[in-house]
Design a protein around this motif. Structure first.
Motif, PDB file in Angstrom:
ATOM      1  N   ASN A  79      43.012  39.555  48.115  1.00 60.15           N
ATOM      2  CA  ASN A  79      44.089  38.916  47.477  1.00 60.15           C
ATOM      3  C   ASN A  79      45.369  39.288  48.013  1.00 60.15           C
ATOM      4  N   LEU A  92      39.551  39.595  42.988  1.00 52.97           N
ATOM      5  CA  LEU A  92      39.768  38.327  43.279  1.00 52.97           C
ATOM      6  C   LEU A  92      38.392  37.791  42.364  1.00 52.97           C
ATOM      7  N   GLY A 107      44.993  38.937  41.623  1.00 55.06           N
ATOM      8  CA  GLY A 107      43.780  38.183  41.907  1.00 55.06           C
ATOM      9  C   GLY A 107      43.747  36.971  41.300  1.00 55.06           C
ATOM     10  N   ASP A 110      46.077  34.452  42.353  1.00 58.69           N
ATOM     11  CA  ASP A 110      45.843  33.809  43.984  1.00 58.69           C
ATOM     12  C   ASP A 110      44.913  32.525  43.685  1.00 58.69           C
TER      13      ASP A 110
END
Length: 379
Positions: free
Chosen positions: A148, A283, A304, A307
């Protein structure tokens, strides 16, 4: 032939995330073995291709004395097998695997960061313990792979020698395929009506996953007279406590706590929207699974998750603890099916770059860097 040792604290990490990576390296001609505490038998797919699995008695408690014995076993293994690269995953294994460089200074180390335990908003105790450890361990790290953007910036700031940012550990889009499931049939299995607005939350039931925020937001929807149902898949230490809270709020007919499940794809097929209310993530794979089925996701505005969710495009970001913000986001999607449909398309488009093929390609590029193998004698 280059020799690689994958080191994880427990074997279930290999099964959950690393099988496609190891398969690809084996197919490329690398010799790959694994060292871990075998809490679950490792997938035969890599064993039949020649991957040896070594049982190392790690404890997930970083201070447990068993880890000293585990480290000694790693030293014995490296002395006997003379690996060119040790690729470490998970906090405990990442420390002891990289410490092999003390005795074997020519050994190359790759560290995949699945989420630093210190991050913006983390408890001070996390910063006090884990930040100094990583500052020390950077000298034993040849390559760091982050998943991330926040961890990437931290690793670069540390001054680690080489840092790569990849799109997670990879998701098999052939497996997470909505065309393989019938939404109506899946809803019948879980006693859901065709017109129910269905929220799915896939998460271990622990403090970090923050089921309370979901419960309060859904309670508000019910007070507004909304027809909503929730499927929560996952086991954990707080499962009974959360069930009791749901019952105390008279939401037992609304929220199903399903516990551990092997039919996750059928559960996702039922959903209109996914939810994840975590305090901390690296993530989150569960969000990617939902997006692969074209489900918009509402998630907390943390490392995370940021993202994966583009605000207003494939979902919404809400503050940790703000159940009213979560309620408003859910209500928006319930009230406007056009927005829901547009976000569904965006969700699937967004997840494509996180496919296992894409991530494995990124990993092979890291291993293809000839500088990684400039020194291969670890005597």
């Amino acid at each position: 032939m280059k020799k690689i040792l994958y080191v994880t604290t427990v074997s279930r990490t290999i099964n959950a995330f690393l099988i496609p990576h190891i398969e690809a390296l084996l197919d490329e001609g690398y010799k790959v073995d694994c060292a871990c505490f075998i809490d679950k038998e490792v997938d035969e797919k890599i064993v039949t291709k020649g991957c040896n699995i070594f049982d190392i008695p790690f404890s997930r408690n970083p201070l447990h004395p068993k880890n000293i014995n585990a480290f000694n076993k790693l030293i014995e293994l490296q002395t006997k097998r003379n690996y060119d690269i040790v690729h470490v995953h998970t906090p405990v294994a990442a420390v002891y695997g990289r410490l092999l460089k003390v005795k074997f200074p020519k050994l190359k180390t790759i560290y995949t960061v699945h989420g630093f335990h210190f991050f913006a908003g983390a408890p001070l105790i996390n910063w006090a313990i884990y930040y100094p450890i990583e500052k020390i361990m950077k000298k034993f790290t040849d390559v760091a792979i982050t998943i991330n953007s926040e961890d990437y910036r931290v690793a670069k700031k540390f001054g680690m020698k080489e840092v790569y940012n990849t799109n997670g550990v990879g998701l098999d889009l052939n497996y997470y395929n909505p065309n393989l499931y019938n939404k109506e049939e899946c809803r019948v299995k879980f006693n859901l009506k065709e017109d129910d607005f269905v929220i799915v939350m896939i998460a271990e039931v622990n403090k970090n996953k923050n089921h309370e925020q979901m419960i309060k937001a859904v309670e508000q929807l019910i007070k507004e007279g909304k027809s909503v149902k929730v499927l929560c898949a996952g086991d954990g230490p707080l499962l009974n406590l959360i069930k009791e809270e749901i019952e105390s709020r008279n939401l037992s007919e609304v929220i199903q706590m399903l516990g551990f499940r092997t039919d996750i794809n059928e559960i996702i097929s039922c959903a209109d929207v996914g939810l994840l209310m975590s305090y901390r993530e690296g993530l989150p794979r569960n969000i990617m699974e939902l997006m692969a089925f074209g489900k918009p996701v509402i998630g907390t505005n943390i490392r995370g998750i940021r993202d994966l969710i583009d605000e207003g495009k494939n979902g919404y970001l809400v503050d940790v603890g703000d159940y009213m913000q979560t309620y408003y986001a859910l209500n928006t999607l319930m009230s406007d099916r056009n927005i829901l449909s547009e976000m569904s398309e965006c969700a699937f488009d967004r997840v494509k770059k996180y496919s296992v093929e894409s991530v494995v390609g990124e990993l092979l590029e890291v291993y293809g860097d000839e500088e990684m193998f400039t020194c291969t004698s670890n005597g």
